[in-house]
Design an enzyme around this catalytic site. Structure first.
Site, PDB file in Angstrom:
ATOM      1  N   ASP A 116      40.899  -0.482 -19.234  1.00 41.32           N
ATOM      2  CA  ASP A 116      41.605  -1.468 -18.420  1.00 41.32           C
ATOM      3  C   ASP A 116      41.011  -2.865 -18.517  1.00 41.32           C
ATOM      4  O   ASP A 116      41.733  -3.846 -18.398  1.00 41.32           O
ATOM      5  CB  ASP A 116      41.613  -1.029 -16.958  1.00 41.32           C
ATOM      6  CG  ASP A 116      42.463   0.199 -16.748  1.00 41.32           C
ATOM      7  OD1 ASP A 116      43.693   0.079 -16.828  1.00 41.32           O
ATOM      8  OD2 ASP A 116      41.907   1.289 -16.524  1.00 41.32           O
TER       9      ASP A 116
ATOM     10  N   GLU B  40      33.862   6.633 -15.030  1.00 42.43           N
ATOM     11  CA  GLU B  40      34.710   7.763 -14.689  1.00 42.43           C
ATOM     12  C   GLU B  40      33.965   9.067 -14.964  1.00 42.43           C
ATOM     13  O   GLU B  40      33.203   9.158 -15.928  1.00 42.43           O
ATOM     14  CB  GLU B  40      36.010   7.718 -15.496  1.00 42.43           C
ATOM     15  CG  GLU B  40      36.806   6.448 -15.229  1.00 42.43           C
ATOM     16  CD  GLU B  40      38.125   6.411 -15.964  1.00 42.43           C
ATOM     17  OE1 GLU B  40      38.204   6.993 -17.058  1.00 42.43           O
ATOM     18  OE2 GLU B  40      39.062   5.790 -15.438  1.00 42.43           O
TER      19      GLU B  40
END
Length: 403
Positions: A172, A156
């Site tokens: 996640d 990210e």
């Protein structure tokens, strides 16, 4: 912690839910600030394949264009392409893949001023769809997700006028190993996310050896290939981890602070700002220094703890959100019983209780620098796998060996 990074765990909701969310991709940096632009419109990212694997690698740069707020994808040259409209039934998204380098090779793409994710997959292209609310991303805790048997991962990042923030994330899932980096103006490179030698297999072996259902977080392909370990919140969602796995610790916290006070000092640069928590029935009330009630939390469940949401929601404000993120870190690291002054930022006391976030514990144990994003607020105390520079010259993503 950047505000939208807090929500990234829930961005990978099951397919049907994600289709309705229409949420922008999560941010690895703060909201853009208004100042003279020192950062060019694009910067180079060197993508290196040191995985040792023979499969074709595919790379994706997906996110939100900061100047317009539109969602879309960027090609290898850093040119932005907005997503077309989706449907009430999700429809295939345009192929945004970039052919990645072979094992032992590198390539360079351009990052635009973007807030999003750099996905990479081995052997197969990922399946992305578009709904009326926006992009539907992989949600492999859903057994019917079309990406369930694909080996993939993502980084990210945010690039804006204030610089580059790029991280490795396990919020996640823990999957294909990689490291990220940024080159500074003096030529030095800051990097993070690298596993210790043997760390990839070591993590899975450790997780499988943890009693209490934690081994069920590991997902494999029908041929036996290990693909990933789900984060515990997704494990609860998928029925792989007991929904009450953290309840004993939560109950003990509730009992302790029914007769004593939990002091939260959420801002390291504002030590005089303190809030005081006491449990009354099913509620933990927080007051300020004047004794005025500022916010209250219902007794959380395990999923709220792992996800730092629901009963531990953290809005982008200056009171409830900062208290919640502190509580979330304390629950996941199991420091709330050993230290009534939070946050506890010294890792020496983390994960010592028999009831804790063993997934995050085992990830941190395998990292060269000890840093990871094992849960959404793992940045409390600066234990996150994030690098930043205000004047970045180059970014890096390096696919690492699978031991």
């Amino acid at each position: 912690m950047p505000s939208s990074h807090r929500r990234k765990l829930r961005l990978l909701a099951p397919l049907a839910v994600a289709a309705l969310m229409g949420t922008a991709l999560s941010v690895a940096g703060p909201s853009p600030t208004v100042r003279a632009a020192a950062v060019p419109s694009t910067i180079p990212l060197t993508f290196t394949n040191n995985s040792g694997r023979g499969e074709q690698v595919y790379v994706y740069n997906l996110g939100t264009e900061l100047s317009t707020g539109r969602q879309g994808w960027a090609d290898a040259n850093g040119t932005f392409h907005p997503w077309p409209a989706g449907g009430s039934t999700p429809v295939p998204a345009p192929d945004a893949s970039i052919t990645g380098p072979a094992a032992g090779a590198s390539m360079t793409i351009r990052l635009p001023k973007f807030s999003g994710r750099i996905y990479f997959s081995y052997g197969q292209k990922l399946v992305f769809k578009l709904a009326t609310g926006g992009l539907v991303q992989p949600a492999v805790q859903n057994p019917s997700d079309p990406n369930r048997n694909i080996l993939f991962n993502w980084s990210e990042y945010t690039l804006n006028d204030s610089g580059l923030w790029i991280n490795s994330t396990q919020v996640d899932m823990f999957s294909a190993p990689y490291a990220v980096g940024v080159k500074r103006p003096d030529g030095s490179v800051a990097s993070t996310g690298r596993l210790k030698p043997g760390g990839y297999r070591g993590f899975f072996a450790a997780l499988r050896g943890q009693p209490g259902g934690w081994a069920n977080l590991v997902q494999t392909r029908p041929d036996g290939t290990v693909l990933r370990a789900l984060a515990p919140g997704h494990g609860i969602e998928a029925g792989a981890l007991p929904a009450n796995v953290m309840n004993d610790y939560i109950n003990r916290v509730w009992t302790k602070y029914a007769t004593s006070t939990l002091t939260v000092t959420p801002f390291a640069n504002q030590p005089s700002v303190k809030y005081y928590g006491r449990v009354s029935g099913n509620v933990m009330n927080f007051t300020n220094g004047s004794g005025a009630l500022v916010t209250s939390f219902q007794k959380p469940d395990s999923d709220s703890v792992f996800g730092c949401y629901k009963l531990l929601d953290a809005p982008n404000d200056q009171v409830r959100g900062p208290i919640s993120r502190t509580l979330c870190a304390g629950y996941n690291r199991s420091t709330l019983l050993t230290n009534p002054n939070q946050p506890d930022t010294s890792s020496a006391g983390f994960y010592k209780d028999v009831v804790t976030n063993h997934y995050s514990r085992k990830i941190h144990a395998q990292m060269v620098d000890g840093k990871a994003y094992g849960f959404a607020f793992d940045d409390v105390g600066a234990h996150e796998s994030l690098v930043h520079d205000g004047d970045p010259r180059q970014a890096y993503v390096t696919l690492d060996p699978f031991d």
